[in-house]
Scaffold this motif. Sequence first.
Motif, short mmCIF file in Angstrom:
data_model
loop_
_atom_site.label_atom_id
_atom_site.label_comp_id
_atom_site.label_asym_id
_atom_site.label_seq_id
_atom_site.Cartn_x
_atom_site.Cartn_y
_atom_site.Cartn_z
N HIS A 31 0.84 -1.19 0.00
CA HIS A 31 0.00 0.00 0.00
C HIS A 31 0.87 1.24 0.00
O HIS A 31 2.06 1.18 0.29
N ARG A 32 0.25 2.34 -0.36
CA ARG A 32 0.94 3.63 -0.32
C ARG A 32 1.06 4.10 1.12
O ARG A 32 0.16 3.87 1.92
N GLY A 33 2.13 4.77 1.42
CA GLY A 33 2.32 5.34 2.74
C GLY A 33 3.19 6.58 2.63
O GLY A 33 3.48 7.07 1.54
N GLU A 34 3.62 7.06 3.79
CA GLU A 34 4.46 8.24 3.85
C GLU A 34 5.48 8.05 4.96
O GLU A 34 5.18 7.48 6.01
N ARG A 35 6.68 8.50 4.71
CA ARG A 35 7.74 8.44 5.73
C ARG A 35 8.59 9.68 5.58
O ARG A 35 9.14 9.94 4.52
N GLY A 36 8.63 10.47 6.64
CA GLY A 36 9.41 11.71 6.60
C GLY A 36 8.95 12.67 5.52
O GLY A 36 9.77 13.37 4.94
N GLY A 37 7.67 12.67 5.21
CA GLY A 37 7.12 13.55 4.18
C GLY A 37 7.28 13.04 2.76
O GLY A 37 6.85 13.69 1.82
N ALA A 38 7.89 11.87 2.60
CA ALA A 38 8.10 11.31 1.26
C ALA A 38 7.15 10.13 1.04
O ALA A 38 6.86 9.37 1.97
N ALA A 39 6.69 9.98 -0.19
CA ALA A 39 5.80 8.86 -0.55
C ALA A 39 6.60 7.57 -0.58
O ALA A 39 7.70 7.51 -1.15
N ILE A 40 6.05 6.53 0.06
CA ILE A 40 6.69 5.22 0.06
C ILE A 40 5.66 4.16 -0.29
O ILE A 40 4.45 4.41 -0.27
N LEU A 41 6.17 2.97 -0.58
CA LEU A 41 5.35 1.78 -0.74
C LEU A 41 5.66 0.89 0.45
O LEU A 41 6.83 0.65 0.75
N VAL A 42 4.63 0.42 1.12
CA VAL A 42 4.78 -0.44 2.29
C VAL A 42 4.40 -1.85 1.85
O VAL A 42 3.26 -2.10 1.47
N CYS A 43 5.37 -2.75 1.91
CA CYS A 43 5.21 -4.13 1.46
C CYS A 43 5.21 -5.03 2.69
O CYS A 43 6.16 -4.99 3.48
N THR A 44 4.14 -5.82 2.87
CA THR A 44 4.04 -6.71 4.01
C THR A 44 4.03 -8.15 3.52
O THR A 44 3.15 -8.55 2.77
N VAL A 45 5.04 -8.89 3.97
CA VAL A 45 5.20 -10.30 3.60
C VAL A 45 5.19 -11.07 4.92
O VAL A 45 6.16 -11.04 5.66
N GLY A 46 4.06 -11.71 5.23
CA GLY A 46 3.93 -12.34 6.54
C GLY A 46 4.01 -11.27 7.61
O GLY A 46 3.24 -10.32 7.61
N LYS A 47 4.99 -11.40 8.50
CA LYS A 47 5.19 -10.39 9.55
C LYS A 47 6.30 -9.40 9.20
O LYS A 47 6.58 -8.48 9.96
#
Length: 142
Positions: A31-47
């Motif tokens: 999913h899309r997210g944000e880190r430190g004001g920058a756009a990121i992609l957050v990838c979740t594989v299991g835990k």
Amino acid sequence: MSDGTSALGSGTPEDPWQLKTPPLTSDFTMHRGERGGAAILVCTVGKTVLHYDARCLDHLHAMLVAQGDWIELGSADEQKEAKPGTVEAWGRSPDNPIGGWYGLKKGFRGRFGMYVPPLMERLGLAEVEHNARGNRMRAIPA
């Protein structure tokens, strides 16, 4: 849409994209997210949670369009050397548009060639092969 991706998910934290690795052996979400004001992609594989600079989608698409042909994915963990000429090697190269790793979490910066291509396929930006090994991708021109 190929059998390697799902139409499920809108890319929000509440409704992430439901994806499969290129060999179709594992499920993961992004999913899309944000880190430190920058756009990121957050990838979740299991835990395990990985973060990628969201600019990788446009940058990788542009590289694939310029390449004009299939390019091997070459997925590898951060601690392992990436095979030259692969998507994985490009995703860490000082010659890419951001000058290095698109992966943002130290120790988990690799596997770019495993997790970003299925999202690009889901978004209609690329075709991805779904063999047991040696998968490749190519751009779908805009």
